[in-house]
Scaffold this active site. Structure first.
Site, PDB file in Angstrom:
ATOM      1  N   ARG A 159       0.852  -1.167   0.538  1.00  0.00           N
ATOM      2  CA  ARG A 159      -0.147  -0.222   0.152  1.00  0.00           C
ATOM      3  C   ARG A 159       0.733   1.126   0.047  1.00  0.00           C
ATOM      4  O   ARG A 159       1.908   0.945   0.644  1.00  0.00           O
ATOM      5  CB  ARG A 159      -1.092  -0.404   0.817  1.00  0.00           C
ATOM      6  N   LYS A 182      -2.943  -2.883   7.820  1.00  0.00           N
ATOM      7  CA  LYS A 182      -3.854  -2.448   8.644  1.00  0.00           C
ATOM      8  C   LYS A 182      -3.637  -3.184   9.838  1.00  0.00           C
ATOM      9  O   LYS A 182      -3.469  -4.089   9.806  1.00  0.00           O
ATOM     10  CB  LYS A 182      -4.986  -2.691   8.210  1.00  0.00           C
ATOM     11  N   HIS A 250      -2.794   3.006  -6.273  1.00  0.00           N
ATOM     12  CA  HIS A 250      -3.600   1.581  -5.618  1.00  0.00           C
ATOM     13  C   HIS A 250      -3.341   0.497  -6.278  1.00  0.00           C
ATOM     14  O   HIS A 250      -4.083  -0.534  -6.761  1.00  0.00           O
ATOM     15  CB  HIS A 250      -4.721   1.944  -4.024  1.00  0.00           C
ATOM     16  N   ARG A 253      -0.856  -1.645  -6.679  1.00  0.00           N
ATOM     17  CA  ARG A 253      -0.692  -3.037  -6.026  1.00  0.00           C
ATOM     18  C   ARG A 253      -2.322  -3.513  -6.957  1.00  0.00           C
ATOM     19  O   ARG A 253      -1.433  -5.297  -6.893  1.00  0.00           O
ATOM     20  CB  ARG A 253      -1.193  -2.669  -4.646  1.00  0.00           C
ATOM     21  N   HIS A 276      -4.437  -8.639   3.173  1.00  0.00           N
ATOM     22  CA  HIS A 276      -5.473  -9.560   3.308  1.00  0.00           C
ATOM     23  C   HIS A 276      -6.394 -10.114   4.613  1.00  0.00           C
ATOM     24  O   HIS A 276      -6.319 -11.015   4.885  1.00  0.00           O
ATOM     25  CB  HIS A 276      -6.259  -9.391   2.267  1.00  0.00           C
ATOM     26  N   TYR A 285      -9.368 -10.438  -7.162  1.00  0.00           N
ATOM     27  CA  TYR A 285      -9.226 -10.532  -8.508  1.00  0.00           C
ATOM     28  C   TYR A 285      -8.995 -11.773  -9.440  1.00  0.00           C
ATOM     29  O   TYR A 285      -8.813 -11.973 -10.861  1.00  0.00           O
ATOM     30  CB  TYR A 285      -7.177 -11.123  -7.922  1.00  0.00           C
TER      31      TYR A 285
END
Length: 304
Positions: A159, A182, A250, A253, A276, A285
Site C-alpha cells: 500500500r 492495516k 493503489h 498494488r 488481506h 482478483y
C-alpha cells in the site's frame, strides 16, 4: 439520544476492536459513526433515550425502519451494508456480555450491491508507469525516489502508506521485508531485486541523511513524503501515457496481485502477500482475471 451505559458500552466495544481485533484508527472512526448513528436513530424511533434494556428489545421491524431511513437520506447499498456489519458486530459483542438474544438484529440481510472489481494496469502499462515517473522530475534524486516508491507498489504489492512508512531501520532492503499493515497486522513480503536496487539508488542520491526512526522517502524540503505527492506524479504520468484515471498508486498494488495470479500464484499466498484479512477480498482478483480472459477471447475469436 443514548444513555450513559450505552455510550460506555460503545466505547468498550471500540476498545475491544482496537486491542483484540486490531482495527485501524480510520476503521474505528467509521465504526463509531455507524453504530452511534444507529443508536441515535433507535432513540428517535422509540421516542426516548435508549439504554441497554431497550437495545435488547430491538425487532426485525425496527431494523427495517432504520435501513429504510438510511436509504431515504441517500445512503448507498454498499455504505449501508458496511454500517449494518458494524451494528451486527457491536450487537453480537453486547449480547454476549449482557446475556440477551441478538437474533433479530443478526438475521437482517445486508442490501445487495455490485462489488467494484479492482482496476489493474496491463503489464506493459505498469512498466511504462514506473519508467515515466522517473522522467518527470528535474532533480535526479527525486526521479530515483519516485521510481523507487512506484516499484515498491508494483513489485511488492505494498500500500502507498506502507511504502512511505519505510524507515532507516528497513534499509538496505532485505530479501524478505516485515510490513506492518492495516490494524498493525504484520506480514512478510518478498522484495524483488528491482525494488531493492531502486531503493538503493534513491538512497545513494538522496541529499538528506537517513535515520533509523524517520521515513526514508523525503520531499524537496526534507519532510516525510506524502501520498498526495506520489498521486500527483502518477496523475501526470498517466496523462502522458494515455492511461485511465484508475491508474493510481493503489492500481499498482492491484496490478501486482492480478499479474501474480495470472502467472500461476495461488489465492492463499496472494492473500498473505497483500495482508488481506479475508480471502473473499483476494478472490476479487479471480473475477478480474476471468474478465480479462473473456475480453481477449472476444477480441481474438473468429466470429461466425
Amino acid at each position: 439520544m443514548i444513555s450513559p451505559a450505552l455510550t460506555d458500552a460503545l466505547d468498550r466495544w471500540l476498545d475491544h476492536q482496537r486491542g483484540l481485533a486490531g482495527a485501524a484508527e480510520n476503521t474505528l472512526k467509521a465504526y463509531h459513526t455507524d453504530v452511534l448513528g444507529f443508536l441515535c436513530f433507535m432513540g428517535q424511533h422509540h421516542g426516548g433515550a435508549q439504554g441497554l434494556a431497550a437495545i435488547a428489545d430491538i425487532s426485525v421491524r425496527d431494523m427495517r425502519s432504520w435501513m429504510a431511513h438510511e436509504r431515504g437520506r441517500g445512503i448507498g447499498a454498499r455504505s449501508l451494508a458496511r454500517s449494518l456489519s458494524a451494528v451486527k458486530s457491536f450487537y453480537r459483542w453486547l449480547a454476549d456480555r449482557e446475556g440477551f438474544e441478538p437474533t433479530a438484529v443478526l438475521s437482517v440481510r445486508a442490501p445487495k450491491f455490485q462489488r467494484k472489481l479492482p482496476r489493474p494496469l496491463e503489464e506493459g502499462a505498469a512498466a511504462a508507469m514506473i519508467e515515466r515517473v522517473g522522467l518527470q522530475a528535474s532533480e535526479p534524486w527525486v526521479a530515483a525516489r519516485d521510481i523507487a516508491v512506484v516499484t515498491l507498489l508494483y513489485g511488492c504489492g505494498l500500500r502507498i502508506s506502507e511504502a512511505l512508512g519505510l524507515t532507516g531501520k528497513d534499509v538496505p532492503l532485505p530479501e524478505v521485508l516485515r510490513i506492518k499493515g492495516k490494524g498493525d497486522k504484520e506480514r512478510l513480503v518478498p522484495v524483488i531485486p528491482a525494488a531493492r536496487d531502486a531503493v538503493a539508488e534513491y538512497l545513494q542520491l538522496c541529499p538528506y541523511p537517513v535515520s533509523d526512526d524517520a521515513p526514508i522517502f523525503r520531499s524537496l524540503r526534507s519532510k516525510p513524503l506524502s501520498a498526495r505527492a506520489i498521486q500527483k506524479v502518477m496523475e501526470q504520468a498517466r496523462l502522458q501515457l494515455g492511461l485511465p484515471a484508475t491508474a493510481t498508486p493503489h492500481a499498482m498494488r492491484h496490478s501486482f496481485a492480478t499479474h501474480l495470479l495470472a502467472a500461476g500464484g495461488d489465492l492463499r499466498s496472494i492473500q498473505e502477500l497483500l495482508g488481506h484479512a479475508s480471502l473473499s477480498t483476494t478472490q476479487a482478483y479471480t473475477a478480474v482475471d476471468a474478465a480479462h480472459l473473456m475480453a481477449v477471447y472476444d477480441k481474438a475469436h473468429p466470429k461466425a
